[in-house]
Scaffold this motif. Structure first.
Motif, PDB file in Angstrom:
ATOM      1  N   THR A   1       0.763  -0.814   0.122  1.00  0.00           N
ATOM      2  CA  THR A   1       0.106  -0.451   0.397  1.00  0.00           C
ATOM      3  C   THR A   1       0.867   1.014  -0.051  1.00  0.00           C
ATOM      4  N   ILE A   2       1.569   1.021   0.511  1.00  0.00           N
ATOM      5  CA  ILE A   2       2.903   2.384   0.739  1.00  0.00           C
ATOM      6  C   ILE A   2       3.229   3.093  -0.424  1.00  0.00           C
TER       7      ILE A   2
ATOM      8  N   VAL B   1       0.254   4.606  -2.884  1.00  0.00           N
ATOM      9  CA  VAL B   1       0.419   6.176  -1.983  1.00  0.00           C
ATOM     10  C   VAL B   1       1.622   6.607  -2.662  1.00  0.00           C
TER      11      VAL B   1
ATOM     12  N   ALA C   1       2.057   1.499   8.012  1.00  0.00           N
ATOM     13  CA  ALA C   1       1.743   1.955   6.145  1.00  0.00           C
ATOM     14  C   ALA C   1       1.083   1.083   5.885  1.00  0.00           C
TER      15      ALA C   1
ATOM     16  N   LEU D   1      -3.323   2.595   5.456  1.00  0.00           N
ATOM     17  CA  LEU D   1      -3.317   4.167   4.575  1.00  0.00           C
ATOM     18  C   LEU D   1      -4.981   4.258   3.867  1.00  0.00           C
TER      19      LEU D   1
ATOM     20  N   ASN E   1      -2.983   8.506   8.041  1.00  0.00           N
ATOM     21  CA  ASN E   1      -1.914   8.129   8.102  1.00  0.00           C
ATOM     22  C   ASN E   1      -1.320   8.325   6.627  1.00  0.00           C
ATOM     23  N   HIS E   2      -2.632   8.184   5.874  1.00  0.00           N
ATOM     24  CA  HIS E   2      -2.566   8.786   4.070  1.00  0.00           C
ATOM     25  C   HIS E   2      -2.047   9.807   4.126  1.00  0.00           C
TER      26      HIS E   2
ATOM     27  N   VAL F   1       2.289  10.768   5.628  1.00  0.00           N
ATOM     28  CA  VAL F   1       2.672   9.893   3.968  1.00  0.00           C
ATOM     29  C   VAL F   1       3.133  11.609   2.720  1.00  0.00           C
TER      30      VAL F   1
END
Length: 573
Positions: A256-257, A260, A494, A499, A506-507, A510
């Motif tokens: 997922t990180i 993003v 993450a 996220l 959190n999103h 980042v």
């Protein structure tokens, strides 16, 4: 008597013809209105969440960053007739562009080699849905994304939409599959501008419940507008993800990180520092949950990965690191982090596991939310989040703690009410700041036992979940350079559940961190539109009653008057 010449037949024929004409007119009007409404997106959004309407925040974001894109010209470019040129204004500290100013006094056909020029424009953007429009409209969830795009097309002249049936015409989207590395099917939407493209699945435009099963909100504005800004930027920065230290296992299980970062505008590359040099266009290196140490020069190796990172950071670049309470001892890499003011807190060789029941979102006390800091560089990352009336919680599940190395001096700035950790040697200044902290009631465990308490730490009396360090180099000759290292004490920070849930920050953290650390990345943090209410309540009861009266009484009255007219004409004809 011939029935066709009778009065009754004549009156009946007129009545029938009139009825047919009325019905045909209604059908024709309905067909024309439907066609026009589909073409020009005529509808009234009565959903309480305004799902089908672009938010004011989305419009402002596009107006500021899409309508005003500045593309650099070559130095000493020849001024053209009718063109307006701009020059970049930069801040003193890190030379980021803050604004653009129109250049005056240029003569067409003449160059000025002492200045760099920029042209302002809005590039063409095309959305490609991989299904026919009728199919998208028939599906409730797909319709949300379609209407968001149609709103964009209606508002901006340079945004277009296209529909491709990938099953009957797969070659139409093949190049996007090859350039993006993403799978493309009937559930895909492609955003393209020039040679740049982004591919999203329609399911990625929604927020799901904690179980990941049920859709609870529409997050399409965030994703689609991120895509527009990503493909229209003059420069697409690169993020290099290290993969030769066991990181790939974590990223394969939950990438997922990377998604993003991809949405934020980065081109994602994997890199093996034992073999590869960091490319010149790389703005951010990501080290995610390393399980083995970084290589240094010794009797067995002539390559030092850490020397490559050092040289890379010397050029105004950034490093982002994720660790957790299971991170093994990594002597070389941890020594490198210590030099940057970031140390993994351990009891012996075991990292701390933070338990904070006062700030946990689940039983047990380990699914903790961080406390925002309000000063220094760390606070600048979260400034936009903190401006909200109720700032979103930022989760650090299963977190370890980050502490200050012994070589750094803790300094308290009374004027700014902020602690920092500072190191200065040989013209190199490094200032380390906390971004998120635990509460004072948090405790650290190792091996199942309590080994430290936040209330006994002194100073801020809290464990640090996220730290960021800025290095400033001011050589006697040459420009001042800045480099950044940010560390996060939770790999679950993450995770997809953290996220992808717009209820958490959190999103946004980042994307804001990428903005501060990675330079020139546009932060897109638009709120999810949660499906909390299925009733139409965006209009008052009085207005709803008025709509009901108009839609029921007016057609009936028209029909009644038309019928009365026909009867009277028949009676007196």
């Amino acid at each position: 008597m011939n029935i066709f010449h009778s009065k009754k037949f004549r009156y009946g024929s007129v009545s029938l013809a009139f009825t047919i004409i009325i019905i045909a007119a209604v059908i024709l009007f309905n067909a024309i209105f439907t066609a026009l409404s589909r073409k020009f997106v005529w509808y009234i959004d009565m959903t309480s969440e305004q799902v089908y309407t672009l938010s004011d925040e989305a419009v402002k974001l596009l107006d500021d960053n899409y309508l005003n894109i500045y593309t650099p010209c070559a130095g000493g470019a020849i001024a053209q007739e009718g063109a307006t040129y701009y020059e970049a204004l930069r801040d003193v500290e890190n030379q980021n562009v803050t604004d653009y100013r129109e250049v005056t006094g240029l003569t067409p056909g003449v160059s000025d080699v002492s200045r760099y020029y920029y042209l302002r424009h809005s590039p063409d953007v095309t959305f490609i849905f991989c299904s026919d429009k009728d199919v998208l409209e028939a599906n409730t969830s797909q319709r949300y994304a379609l209407y968001t795009v149609l709103e964009l097309v209606k508002r901006y002249d340079n945004i277009h939409v296209k529909y491709v049936d990938v099953y009957t015409n797969p070659s139409e989207v093949l190049k996007y599959k090859e350039t993006s590395g993403q799978d493309i099917n009937s559930q895909s939407v492609i955003i393209t501008s020039g040679t740049e493209s982004r591919v999203y699945t329609l399911s990625a435009l929604y927020t799901y419940d904690s179980a990941g099963q049920n859709i609870i909100g529409y997050n399409g504005e965030q994703r689609l507008i991120s895509g527009i800004l990503a493909v229209t930027r003059a420069e697409s920065p690169v993020v290099c993800v290290t993969y030769n230290h066991g990181e790939s296992d974590s990223l394969t299980a939950d990438s997922t990180i990377l998604n993003v970062l991809y949405e934020t505008g980065y081109t994602v590359h994997q890199i093996d520092l034992t073999k590869d040099d960091i490319p010149a266009d790389c703005r951010l290196v990501l080290v995610f949950n390393p399980q083995s140490d970084f290589q240094v020069k010794n009797e067995y190796s002539t390559v030092s990965e850490l020397e490559k990172l050092d040289r890379y950071l010397d050029n105004n670049n950034a490093l982002m690191v994720f660790v957790d309470y299971k991170t093994p001892v990594l002597p070389n890499f941890e020594d490198f982090l210590n030099e940057w003011g970031i140390k993994i807190a351990r009891s012996g060789e075991t990292p701390y596991l933070i338990k904070d029941t006062d700030a946990s979102l689940s039983a047990g006390g380990y699914n903790v939310k961080g406390t925002y800091t309000t000063g220094g560089l760390g606070a600048s990352i979260t400034a936009q989040l903190r401006r909200a009336e109720h700032p979103k919680p930022v989760l650090f599940p299963q977190a370890t703690a980050l502490v200050n190395p012994d070589a750094y001096e803790e300094i308290y700035d009374e004027d700014k009410d902020v602690w920092s950790c500072t190191y200065f040697k040989n013209g190199i200044l490094r200032d380390s700041y906390d971004v998120f902290l635990s509460t004072s009631g948090a405790v650290a465990e190792a091996g199942g036992k309590t080994v430290a308490k936040a209330s006994e730490l002194g100073n801020e009396q809290a464990f640090s979940y996220m730290k960021v360090t800025c290095e400033t180099k001011s050589p006697a000759s040459g420009d001042t350079t800045y480099a950044y290292v940010m560390a996060v004490a939770s790999t679950q920070f993450a995770s997809a559940s953290a996220l992808n849930n717009s209820g958490y920050g959190n999103h946004a953290v980042v994307t804001y961190a990428c903005n501060v650390l990675g330079r020139a990345v546009i932060s897109v943090t638009l709120d999810c539109k949660y499906f909390t209410d299925t009733e139409i309540d965006s209009i008052t009861s009085k207005a709803a009653n008025q709509y009901t009266i108009v839609l029921t009484v007016v057609p009936a009255t028209i029909i009644f008057l038309a019928g009365t007219f026909v009867i009277i004409r028949r009676k007196y004809a």
